[in-house]
Scaffold this active site. Structure first.
Site, PDB file in Angstrom:
ATOM      1  N   ALA A  13       0.834  -1.213   0.000  1.00  0.00           N
ATOM      2  CA  ALA A  13       0.000   0.000   0.000  1.00  0.00           C
ATOM      3  C   ALA A  13       0.867   1.260   0.000  1.00  0.00           C
ATOM      4  O   ALA A  13       0.545   2.243  -0.663  1.00  0.00           O
ATOM      5  CB  ALA A  13      -0.938  -0.010   1.206  1.00  0.00           C
ATOM      6  N   TYR A  39      -4.505 -23.118  -4.066  1.00  0.00           N
ATOM      7  CA  TYR A  39      -4.197 -24.010  -2.934  1.00  0.00           C
ATOM      8  C   TYR A  39      -5.307 -25.043  -2.734  1.00  0.00           C
ATOM      9  O   TYR A  39      -6.448 -24.835  -3.128  1.00  0.00           O
ATOM     10  CB  TYR A  39      -3.984 -23.188  -1.657  1.00  0.00           C
ATOM     11  CG  TYR A  39      -2.637 -22.508  -1.693  1.00  0.00           C
ATOM     12  CD1 TYR A  39      -1.542 -23.071  -1.042  1.00  0.00           C
ATOM     13  CD2 TYR A  39      -2.437 -21.364  -2.451  1.00  0.00           C
ATOM     14  CE1 TYR A  39      -0.284 -22.483  -1.122  1.00  0.00           C
ATOM     15  CE2 TYR A  39      -1.191 -20.762  -2.538  1.00  0.00           C
ATOM     16  CZ  TYR A  39      -0.129 -21.333  -1.870  1.00  0.00           C
ATOM     17  OH  TYR A  39       1.118 -20.762  -1.955  1.00  0.00           O
ATOM     18  N   LYS A  80      -7.892 -15.199   2.837  1.00  0.00           N
ATOM     19  CA  LYS A  80      -7.859 -14.489   1.548  1.00  0.00           C
ATOM     20  C   LYS A  80      -8.916 -15.063   0.595  1.00  0.00           C
ATOM     21  O   LYS A  80      -9.544 -14.323  -0.161  1.00  0.00           O
ATOM     22  CB  LYS A  80      -6.475 -14.577   0.904  1.00  0.00           C
ATOM     23  CG  LYS A  80      -5.386 -13.813   1.627  1.00  0.00           C
ATOM     24  CD  LYS A  80      -5.678 -12.333   1.821  1.00  0.00           C
ATOM     25  CE  LYS A  80      -5.448 -11.469   0.621  1.00  0.00           C
ATOM     26  NZ  LYS A  80      -5.666 -10.023   0.918  1.00  0.00           N
TER      27      LYS A  80
HETATM   28  N1  LIG Z   1       3.287  -9.803   0.564  1.00  0.00           N
HETATM   29  C1  LIG Z   1       2.829 -10.833  -0.138  1.00  0.00           C
HETATM   30  O1  LIG Z   1       3.566 -11.778  -0.421  1.00  0.00           O
HETATM   31  C2  LIG Z   1       1.403 -10.835  -0.610  1.00  0.00           C
HETATM   32  C3  LIG Z   1       1.042 -11.743  -1.626  1.00  0.00           C
HETATM   33  C4  LIG Z   1      -0.263 -11.737  -2.105  1.00  0.00           C
HETATM   34  C5  LIG Z   1      -1.182 -10.861  -1.577  1.00  0.00           C
HETATM   35  N2  LIG Z   1      -0.809 -10.011  -0.585  1.00  0.00           N
HETATM   36  C6  LIG Z   1      -1.811  -9.085  -0.057  1.00  0.00           C
HETATM   37  O2  LIG Z   1      -1.336  -7.776  -0.281  1.00  0.00           O
HETATM   38  C7  LIG Z   1      -1.860  -6.921   0.724  1.00  0.00           C
HETATM   39  C8  LIG Z   1      -0.736  -6.122   1.336  1.00  0.00           C
HETATM   40  O3  LIG Z   1       0.184  -7.001   1.935  1.00  0.00           O
HETATM   41  P1  LIG Z   1       1.659  -6.527   2.304  1.00  0.00           P
HETATM   42  O4  LIG Z   1       2.577  -7.545   1.801  1.00  0.00           O
HETATM   43  O5  LIG Z   1       1.843  -5.125   1.921  1.00  0.00           O
HETATM   44  O6  LIG Z   1       1.626  -6.722   3.882  1.00  0.00           O
HETATM   45  P2  LIG Z   1       1.704  -5.645   5.063  1.00  0.00           P
HETATM   46  O7  LIG Z   1       2.878  -4.766   4.882  1.00  0.00           O
HETATM   47  O8  LIG Z   1       1.584  -6.426   6.321  1.00  0.00           O
HETATM   48  O9  LIG Z   1       0.407  -4.786   4.812  1.00  0.00           O
HETATM   49  C9  LIG Z   1      -0.829  -5.113   5.356  1.00  0.00           C
HETATM   50  C10 LIG Z   1      -1.541  -3.828   5.699  1.00  0.00           C
HETATM   51  O10 LIG Z   1      -2.815  -4.140   6.270  1.00  0.00           O
HETATM   52  C11 LIG Z   1      -2.920  -3.442   7.495  1.00  0.00           C
HETATM   53  N3  LIG Z   1      -3.749  -4.176   8.446  1.00  0.00           N
HETATM   54  C12 LIG Z   1      -3.569  -5.455   8.867  1.00  0.00           C
HETATM   55  N4  LIG Z   1      -4.530  -5.771   9.753  1.00  0.00           N
HETATM   56  C13 LIG Z   1      -5.303  -4.651   9.906  1.00  0.00           C
HETATM   57  C14 LIG Z   1      -6.433  -4.335  10.689  1.00  0.00           C
HETATM   58  N5  LIG Z   1      -6.955  -5.237  11.506  1.00  0.00           N
HETATM   59  N6  LIG Z   1      -6.979  -3.105  10.574  1.00  0.00           N
HETATM   60  C15 LIG Z   1      -6.438  -2.185   9.743  1.00  0.00           C
HETATM   61  N7  LIG Z   1      -5.358  -2.412   8.984  1.00  0.00           N
HETATM   62  C16 LIG Z   1      -4.799  -3.643   9.069  1.00  0.00           C
HETATM   63  C17 LIG Z   1      -1.503  -3.321   8.029  1.00  0.00           C
HETATM   64  O11 LIG Z   1      -1.436  -2.272   8.994  1.00  0.00           O
HETATM   65  P3  LIG Z   1      -0.127  -2.081   9.935  1.00  0.00           P
HETATM   66  O12 LIG Z   1       0.913  -1.422   9.054  1.00  0.00           O
HETATM   67  O13 LIG Z   1      -0.598  -1.193  11.026  1.00  0.00           O
HETATM   68  O14 LIG Z   1       0.269  -3.458  10.382  1.00  0.00           O
HETATM   69  C18 LIG Z   1      -0.773  -3.001   6.742  1.00  0.00           C
HETATM   70  O15 LIG Z   1      -0.918  -1.638   6.442  1.00  0.00           O
HETATM   71  C19 LIG Z   1      -2.623  -7.806   1.697  1.00  0.00           C
HETATM   72  O16 LIG Z   1      -3.985  -7.798   1.328  1.00  0.00           O
HETATM   73  C20 LIG Z   1      -2.016  -9.173   1.442  1.00  0.00           C
HETATM   74  O17 LIG Z   1      -2.890 -10.224   1.779  1.00  0.00           O
HETATM   75  C21 LIG Z   1       0.461  -9.964  -0.086  1.00  0.00           C
END
Ligand SMILES: NC(=O)c1ccc[n+]([C@@H]2O[C@H](COP(=O)([O-])OP(=O)(O)OC[C@H]3O[C@@H](n4cnc5c(N)ncnc54)[C@H](OP(=O)(O)O)[C@@H]3O)[C@@H](O)[C@H]2O)c1
Length: 336
Positions: A14, A130, A159
């Site tokens: 993000a 999966y 997810k």
């Molecule tokens: N990284 C990967 O390999 C991957 C692969 C496929 C899909 N995705 C998807 O991509 C998206 C972003 O992931 P990312 O890798 O950027 O991970 P990330 O850095 O952990 O980002 C997740 C975001 O969601 C926020 N969040 C989590 N729980 C929350 C809650 N209860 N209320 C409000 N905000 C919340 C986190 O806030 P905080 O900063 O405060 O923790 C963070 O801003 C997610 O939807 C994830 O499932 C990720």
């Protein structure tokens, strides 16, 4: 009202999206779950030399209704990225649902009330490939993870159910906005300063471990900058609505292959070995959150990202480049 709401603005992906939108002159609303997360986003923008003048921060938690109407007010587009991605998977298979599925429904309801034109949902390959028997054909946009099958962690479950709930709600509300899903494989790339996202911790683990003995688990990778680019294409392209776009740089690799790539790039010598499945199964048993991965051992899979490339003109970096950039970034990474 040409504004975009990005949910979870402090996150790895993000934050990249917020920076890219601001850099091209868009007005951006970013939700964060607490003020400390807002400060992390501001610091990341400052480090990248991005002017934050057109950014407004809003506090909202995925588990609560409060804050979402204010965050989306005045926006015509939403990138719903926020979702829990914990470095340590919970034992309870439903533990992530209130934030992942419940939060998605809250954001979509708020978008419908605000008269938003298009929502791009960050789903995952976890919602696609999966729980199936091994197969030669790559998984595509028509596939859904089978939650009764093997290898279903709490994250895969959350997810899958979140994306399914989004499409169901969208239909039930009479399609009040256009909906697009982006389904990335493991997102890596140069880490921003600050806490490491769970996917980057995995790669850092591969780089750092002195004795790499790795389970035969298979992952696709994609660079965070390319995933952000795909989101922005999905946000604008006239033919994107109603579709799911898988984001993958190319071939999937076994963990040991991933480790060899990043370690060679970082100049780390020494052998990388694969754990025999029987031993890996025993070790995975020790962590209840990881236990379901035993069902994934030695299971090869692939993903087809042709629609993103052919329809949206998406041109991601190749796997070798993705891993080299990630290794370089991790070597230089500072915690804050
Ligand atoms: N990284 C990967 O390999 C991957 C692969 C496929 C899909 N995705 C998807 O991509 C998206 C972003 O992931 P990312 O890798 O950027 O991970 P990330 O850095 O952990 O980002 C997740 C975001 O969601 C926020 N969040 C989590 N729980 C929350 C809650 N209860 N209320 C409000 N905000 C919340 C986190 O806030 P905080 O900063 O405060 O923790 C963070 O801003 C997610 O939807 C994830 O499932 C990720």
């Amino acid at each position: 009202m040409a504004r975009v709401l990005v949910t979870g603005g402090s996150g790895f992906l993000a934050g990249q999206l917020v920076a890219a939108l601001l850099a091209r002159g868009e007005a951006v609303h970013a939700s964060v779950r607490d003020p400390a997360a807002g400060a992390r986003l501001q610091a990341r923008l400052a480090a990248a030399g991005i002017d934050p003048q057109r950014l407004r921060l809003f506090t909202a938690r995925l588990e609560d209704d409060a804050g979402w109407d204010a965050a989306v007010a005045g926006c015509d587009r939403v990138l719903h990225v926020a979702s829990p991605f914990p470095a340590r998977l919970p034992r309870d298979p439903d533990a992530l649902l209130p934030a992942a599925r419940g939060g998605t429904l809250r954001v979509l309801h708020a978008a419908a009330r605000a008269g938003v034109r298009r929502v791009v949902l960050t789903s995952s390959f976890a919602a696609v490939g999966y729980g199936h028997p091994e197969r030669a054909a790559p998984f595509g946009a028509r596939d859904w993870s089978s939650l009764d099958g093997p290898g279903i962690t709490a994250y895969v479950r959350a997810k899958t159910l979140a994306e399914q709930a989004a499409w169901t709600l969208h239909a039930r509300l009479g399609q009040p906005f256009e909906l697009v899903a982006v389904n990335p494989v493991l997102i890596v790339g140069p880490p921003p300063p600050g806490p490491l996202a769970a996917s980057l911790r995995l790669v850092r683990g591969l780089l750092r471990t002195p004795l790499p003995l790795l389970p035969r688990l298979c992952y696709g990778v994609v660079d965070v900058r390319d995933v952000a680019d795909l989101h922005l294409r999905a946000l604008a392209h006239p033919q994107a609505p109603g579709r799911r776009f898988i984001a993958s740089a190319g071939e999937f690799l076994w963990l040991a292959q991933l480790a060899r790539h990043v370690r060679a790039h970082a100049g780390r010598r020494g052998p990388v070995r694969e754990l025999p499945d029987a031993l890996a199964r025993l070790l995975l048993r020790l962590d209840p959150g990881l236990r379901p991965l035993a069902g994934d051992l030695s299971r090869w899979r692939g993903a087809d990202s042709t629609p993103a490339r052919a329809l949206l003109g998406w041109q991601p970096r190749g796997v070798a480049q993705v891993l080299a950039d990630c290794a370089d970034g991790l070597i230089r990474w500072t915690p804050g």
